[in-house]
Design a protein around this motif. Structure first.
Motif, PDB file in Angstrom:
ATOM      1  N   PRO A 293       0.843  -1.206   0.000  1.00  0.00           N
ATOM      2  CA  PRO A 293       0.000   0.000   0.000  1.00  0.00           C
ATOM      3  C   PRO A 293       0.877   1.254   0.000  1.00  0.00           C
ATOM      4  O   PRO A 293       2.035   1.214   0.407  1.00  0.00           O
ATOM      5  CB  PRO A 293      -0.771  -0.117   1.314  1.00  0.00           C
ATOM      6  N   TRP A 294       0.305   2.342  -0.475  1.00  0.00           N
ATOM      7  CA  TRP A 294       1.006   3.620  -0.437  1.00  0.00           C
ATOM      8  C   TRP A 294       1.184   4.009   1.015  1.00  0.00           C
ATOM      9  O   TRP A 294       0.295   3.787   1.839  1.00  0.00           O
ATOM     10  CB  TRP A 294       0.212   4.693  -1.175  1.00  0.00           C
ATOM     11  N   PRO A 295       2.304   4.639   1.352  1.00  0.00           N
ATOM     12  CA  PRO A 295       2.497   5.081   2.740  1.00  0.00           C
ATOM     13  C   PRO A 295       1.552   6.246   3.064  1.00  0.00           C
ATOM     14  O   PRO A 295       1.102   6.964   2.173  1.00  0.00           O
ATOM     15  CB  PRO A 295       3.953   5.537   2.781  1.00  0.00           C
ATOM     16  N   GLY A 296       1.280   6.422   4.352  1.00  0.00           N
ATOM     17  CA  GLY A 296       0.413   7.509   4.792  1.00  0.00           C
ATOM     18  C   GLY A 296       1.104   8.858   4.669  1.00  0.00           C
ATOM     19  O   GLY A 296       2.325   8.943   4.482  1.00  0.00           O
ATOM     20  N   ARG A 297       0.320   9.912   4.785  1.00  0.00           N
ATOM     21  CA  ARG A 297       0.848  11.281   4.671  1.00  0.00           C
ATOM     22  C   ARG A 297       1.950  11.563   5.684  1.00  0.00           C
ATOM     23  O   ARG A 297       2.869  12.324   5.418  1.00  0.00           O
ATOM     24  CB  ARG A 297      -0.267  12.302   4.882  1.00  0.00           C
ATOM     25  N   GLU A 298       1.853  10.956   6.866  1.00  0.00           N
ATOM     26  CA  GLU A 298       2.836  11.210   7.916  1.00  0.00           C
ATOM     27  C   GLU A 298       4.240  10.755   7.516  1.00  0.00           C
ATOM     28  O   GLU A 298       5.224  11.188   8.086  1.00  0.00           O
ATOM     29  CB  GLU A 298       2.410  10.539   9.233  1.00  0.00           C
ATOM     30  N   ARG A 299       4.351   9.930   6.509  1.00  0.00           N
ATOM     31  CA  ARG A 299       5.649   9.435   6.049  1.00  0.00           C
ATOM     32  C   ARG A 299       6.191  10.236   4.862  1.00  0.00           C
ATOM     33  O   ARG A 299       7.300   9.987   4.404  1.00  0.00           O
ATOM     34  CB  ARG A 299       5.537   7.968   5.612  1.00  0.00           C
ATOM     35  N   ALA A 300       5.454  11.207   4.387  1.00  0.00           N
ATOM     36  CA  ALA A 300       5.828  11.924   3.168  1.00  0.00           C
ATOM     37  C   ALA A 300       7.179  12.634   3.271  1.00  0.00           C
ATOM     38  O   ALA A 300       7.877  12.769   2.279  1.00  0.00           O
ATOM     39  CB  ALA A 300       4.747  12.929   2.784  1.00  0.00           C
ATOM     40  N   PHE A 301       7.546  13.080   4.460  1.00  0.00           N
ATOM     41  CA  PHE A 301       8.788  13.834   4.610  1.00  0.00           C
ATOM     42  C   PHE A 301       9.864  13.060   5.370  1.00  0.00           C
ATOM     43  O   PHE A 301      10.834  13.635   5.825  1.00  0.00           O
ATOM     44  CB  PHE A 301       8.511  15.177   5.282  1.00  0.00           C
ATOM     45  N   THR A 302       9.701  11.754   5.512  1.00  0.00           N
ATOM     46  CA  THR A 302      10.737  10.954   6.160  1.00  0.00           C
ATOM     47  C   THR A 302      11.681  10.420   5.099  1.00  0.00           C
ATOM     48  O   THR A 302      11.278  10.151   3.964  1.00  0.00           O
ATOM     49  CB  THR A 302      10.143   9.790   6.959  1.00  0.00           C
ATOM     50  N   ASP A 303      12.923  10.295   5.455  1.00  0.00           N
ATOM     51  CA  ASP A 303      13.957   9.757   4.553  1.00  0.00           C
ATOM     52  C   ASP A 303      14.075  10.558   3.256  1.00  0.00           C
ATOM     53  O   ASP A 303      14.259   9.995   2.184  1.00  0.00           O
ATOM     54  CB  ASP A 303      13.705   8.279   4.241  1.00  0.00           C
ATOM     55  N   VAL A 304      13.956  11.883   3.351  1.00  0.00           N
ATOM     56  CA  VAL A 304      14.102  12.765   2.192  1.00  0.00           C
ATOM     57  C   VAL A 304      15.390  13.561   2.376  1.00  0.00           C
ATOM     58  O   VAL A 304      15.606  14.178   3.411  1.00  0.00           O
ATOM     59  CB  VAL A 304      12.905  13.734   2.058  1.00  0.00           C
ATOM     60  N   GLN A 305      16.245  13.533   1.385  1.00  0.00           N
ATOM     61  CA  GLN A 305      17.488  14.303   1.454  1.00  0.00           C
ATOM     62  C   GLN A 305      17.267  15.654   0.789  1.00  0.00           C
ATOM     63  O   GLN A 305      16.774  15.735  -0.333  1.00  0.00           O
ATOM     64  CB  GLN A 305      18.618  13.568   0.745  1.00  0.00           C
TER      65      GLN A 305
END
Length: 70
Positions: free
Chosen positions: A47-59
């Motif tokens: 499944p697509w990740p939730g919105r809360e994960r949108a800015f995790t692991d972003v360089q």
């Protein structure tokens, strides 16, 4: 000349130069293809990740930082 810029072709040439047979090299390629297919299939089935994960692991290398809008 084109193969000199292709890292996969260069690695294959180095392996052959080091004594790997064409059959061994093809077996390595087949295993890599199987592994990539398995990862791709898993990603497609997940499944697509939730919105809360949108800015995790972003360089971010711009120095401006990323902001999350509500």
């Amino acid at each position: 000349e084109q193969w000199r810029r292709d890292p996969i072709a260069r690695a294959a040439a180095m392996l052959v130069d080091a004594g790997m047979t064409d059959a061994e090299l093809e077996a390595v390629r087949d295993e890599a293809r199987r592994a990539m297919r398995a990862v791709l299939d898993e990603a497609r089935e997940s499944p697509w990740p939730g919105r809360e994960r949108a800015f995790t692991d972003v360089q971010d290398t711009s120095g401006q930082g990323l902001t999350q809008s509500a």
